[in-house]
Write an enzyme that holds these catalytic residues in place. Sequence first.
Site, PDB file in Angstrom:
ATOM      1  N   SER A 197      39.769  38.299  45.228  1.00  0.00           N
ATOM      2  CA  SER A 197      38.330  38.830  44.869  1.00  0.00           C
ATOM      3  C   SER A 197      37.388  39.228  46.259  1.00  0.00           C
ATOM      4  O   SER A 197      37.991  38.158  47.273  1.00  0.00           O
ATOM      5  CB  SER A 197      37.372  37.919  44.234  1.00  0.00           C
ATOM      6  OG  SER A 197      37.992  37.578  42.769  1.00  0.00           O
TER       7      SER A 197
HETATM    8  N1  SAH Z   1      41.149  33.655  41.998  1.00  0.00           N
HETATM    9  C1  SAH Z   1      42.001  34.389  42.435  1.00  0.00           C
HETATM   10  C2  SAH Z   1      41.675  35.808  41.897  1.00  0.00           C
HETATM   11  C3  SAH Z   1      43.050  36.418  41.037  1.00  0.00           C
HETATM   12  S1  SAH Z   1      43.010  37.669  40.223  1.00  0.00           S
HETATM   13  C4  SAH Z   1      42.059  34.564  43.855  1.00  0.00           C
HETATM   14  O1  SAH Z   1      41.192  33.740  44.756  1.00  0.00           O
HETATM   15  O2  SAH Z   1      43.057  35.046  44.665  1.00  0.00           O
HETATM   16  C5  SAH Z   1      43.107  37.103  38.653  1.00  0.00           C
HETATM   17  C6  SAH Z   1      44.293  36.162  38.297  1.00  0.00           C
HETATM   18  O3  SAH Z   1      44.346  35.833  36.897  1.00  0.00           O
HETATM   19  C7  SAH Z   1      45.702  36.945  38.109  1.00  0.00           C
HETATM   20  O4  SAH Z   1      46.706  36.539  39.111  1.00  0.00           O
HETATM   21  C8  SAH Z   1      46.249  37.065  36.967  1.00  0.00           C
HETATM   22  O5  SAH Z   1      47.747  36.802  36.873  1.00  0.00           O
HETATM   23  C9  SAH Z   1      45.442  35.702  36.453  1.00  0.00           C
HETATM   24  N2  SAH Z   1      45.416  35.562  34.984  1.00  0.00           N
HETATM   25  C10 SAH Z   1      45.022  36.648  34.049  1.00  0.00           C
HETATM   26  N3  SAH Z   1      45.076  35.978  32.856  1.00  0.00           N
HETATM   27  C11 SAH Z   1      45.496  34.695  32.854  1.00  0.00           C
HETATM   28  C12 SAH Z   1      45.639  33.651  31.969  1.00  0.00           C
HETATM   29  N4  SAH Z   1      45.531  34.116  30.572  1.00  0.00           N
HETATM   30  N5  SAH Z   1      46.001  32.494  32.288  1.00  0.00           N
HETATM   31  C13 SAH Z   1      46.032  32.204  33.752  1.00  0.00           C
HETATM   32  N6  SAH Z   1      46.092  33.171  34.803  1.00  0.00           N
HETATM   33  C14 SAH Z   1      45.654  34.478  34.236  1.00  0.00           C
END
Ligand code: SAH
Length: 219
Positions: A66
């Site tokens: 993000s």
């Molecule tokens: N907080 C992260 C942002 C990642 S983007 C950072 O600081 O980099 C969102 C992430 O959520 C992705 O990696 C995606 O694979 C994950 N995601 C989506 N659905 C999910 C679920 N049901 N359980 C766990 N992770 C999930």
Amino acid sequence: MENESLKYERQRDEMVRQQIESRGIINPSVLAALRNVPRHLFVSEALRDQAYGDFPLPIGEQQTISQPFIVAEMTQALELGKDDRVLEIGTGSGYQAAILAEIAYRVYTVERIRSLFLQARKLLDKLKYHNIVMRCADGTVGWEDESPFDAIIVTAGAPIIPESLVNQLTEGGRLVVPVGNQHSQDLIKITKDRRGIHQTNLGGCRFVKLVGKHGWSES
Ligand code: SAH
């Protein structure tokens, strides 16, 4: 190498002043965390020089780290104390988990994509974040065994407020989750107290989709 880390330290300082403080983030522990965590290590080498820009960046598997401001805004909204236990859904690069770990007592983070989970685990171990516990699973069901949590953050866009996560909040707990369709969402904050649930809308945002039992389906 020493020069390199100094260069990035300066970029972090500038990021905090120009993108974070200037937009009204005032919580000192949030600002300190953003100054401390080496965001450039959470992206691929080719993107390192862009790591402190005012935008999200790709991290592989069609996922993104993000924008710094949204990380700051969500973290401030969680109102973390140093004794708090926090659950994060969507580890991704691990950057948001590191920010939380700088402030709270312990961070539980869940990622569904194995390659991202493994990469984040390697980096967070290397950076010695010993207060982060990780799991590769569908986070939409929460983390029952470790619940309740003082704060829960969802870093992917949900179609509805995941009930299972609300249930895993302590009394006094806070949940921050983007809710909407697959193109845009509102950042929703839920607080739980003795009388029930309170909901506020922190404004528009755009996240990749939350995929799972209480999220979107795969395709
Ligand atoms: N907080 C992260 C942002 C990642 S983007 C950072 O600081 O980099 C969102 C992430 O959520 C992705 O990696 C995606 O694979 C994950 N995601 C989506 N659905 C999910 C679920 N049901 N359980 C766990 N992770 C999930």
